[in-house]
Design an enzyme around this catalytic site. Sequence first.
Site, mmCIF file in Angstrom:
data_model
loop_
_atom_site.group_PDB
_atom_site.id
_atom_site.type_symbol
_atom_site.label_atom_id
_atom_site.label_comp_id
_atom_site.label_asym_id
_atom_site.label_seq_id
_atom_site.Cartn_x
_atom_site.Cartn_y
_atom_site.Cartn_z
ATOM 1 N N ASP A 93 1.248 -79.959 -72.356
ATOM 2 C CA ASP A 93 1.991 -78.737 -72.886
ATOM 3 C C ASP A 93 2.838 -79.039 -74.227
ATOM 4 O O ASP A 93 3.122 -78.215 -74.828
ATOM 5 C CB ASP A 93 2.907 -78.068 -71.792
ATOM 6 C CG ASP A 93 3.861 -78.979 -71.607
ATOM 7 O OD1 ASP A 93 4.015 -79.952 -71.430
ATOM 8 O OD2 ASP A 93 5.172 -78.046 -71.522
ATOM 9 N N ASP A 114 5.935 -82.362 -66.415
ATOM 10 C CA ASP A 114 6.638 -81.278 -66.805
ATOM 11 C C ASP A 114 6.060 -80.176 -67.631
ATOM 12 O O ASP A 114 5.493 -80.329 -68.762
ATOM 13 C CB ASP A 114 8.020 -81.804 -67.649
ATOM 14 C CG ASP A 114 8.953 -82.579 -66.722
ATOM 15 O OD1 ASP A 114 8.696 -82.644 -65.461
ATOM 16 O OD2 ASP A 114 9.828 -83.236 -67.104
ATOM 17 N N ASP A 148 -0.112 -84.512 -67.647
ATOM 18 C CA ASP A 148 1.397 -84.455 -67.988
ATOM 19 C C ASP A 148 1.867 -83.720 -66.579
ATOM 20 O O ASP A 148 1.241 -83.118 -65.746
ATOM 21 C CB ASP A 148 1.760 -83.586 -69.308
ATOM 22 C CG ASP A 148 3.038 -83.695 -69.332
ATOM 23 O OD1 ASP A 148 3.876 -84.655 -69.211
ATOM 24 O OD2 ASP A 148 3.670 -82.406 -69.495
#
Length: 295
Positions: A235, A29, A27
């Site tokens: 996250d 961000d 990922d």
Amino acid sequence: MIGCTLFMYIFERAEVIQMRKLLVFTDLDGTLIDRDTYEFKDASSALSTLRQRKIPVIICSSKTRAEVEMYRRRMNLPWPFVVENGAAIFIPQNFLRLKGLTFASKGEYRVIELGTPYVELCAIWKKTKKEGNFRVKGFSEMSTAEIAALTGLTTQEASLAARREYSEPFLFFDTQDRFRHLQDLFQQKGLYITRGDRFYHLTGKNDKGKAVQILKKIYADTYPDTEIWAVGLGDGSNDVPMLGCVDMPIVIRKKTGQWERIPGLGRIVYSDKPGPRGWAEEIYRILGNQDHVWS
């Protein structure tokens, strides 16, 4: 240190082989880039090590193609990438073997499209919003300045975020009951809502996990004599499908000090540090394992 014991257990239990091809699905961000500053300097050294060892770093993000291309240039990453929560896989031309897969040639890429085209998706968005009188606002209804203010991006970066091809990020201002009703209406029309860090995202039947499974097969077909071994780092809740499709799922700590709760998965590694610092720490932990030779 969180994760150390689990890492040792996983590697000790794994079959020792001569060569594995490591794939790093990540990922952006809050994971490879900082949630607020969008910087990745704390991961620069780890990225350089992966590039030197020719270990693919495959971005798997909710961001648009235009945004991911910008980060690929900044990070000097030549490998495939996945955009808009698994809606499309972009594979550089003459790169990897696409066996039995349907793809479209778009400039320098072969593109495997899994999502719903943006024009079609937005038409359903507008009709559903009007029918239910929902208090929501999507990117298609925002100016570049609004997107920049909500995200902390520059105006130029916000313009890249607005170049959607398969998904509609949106804000929701209504009650939870109304949200569930909105979900039900979209599902009846073949669309789904996922939660990102700042926004909800309206998408087709795609997710990051489906894209990861396809890419793992492509690499296996391209390197038939090498075992493919995948790591996933994320996250947020929209990373769960990706984390469920890799050999080692790693949840990156949030700046709040918490981790996303991931029910249903077996063994999960949780980083000690947040964002790109945690990302780099876990990459070095994997590369430092002496029982495996990565290619």
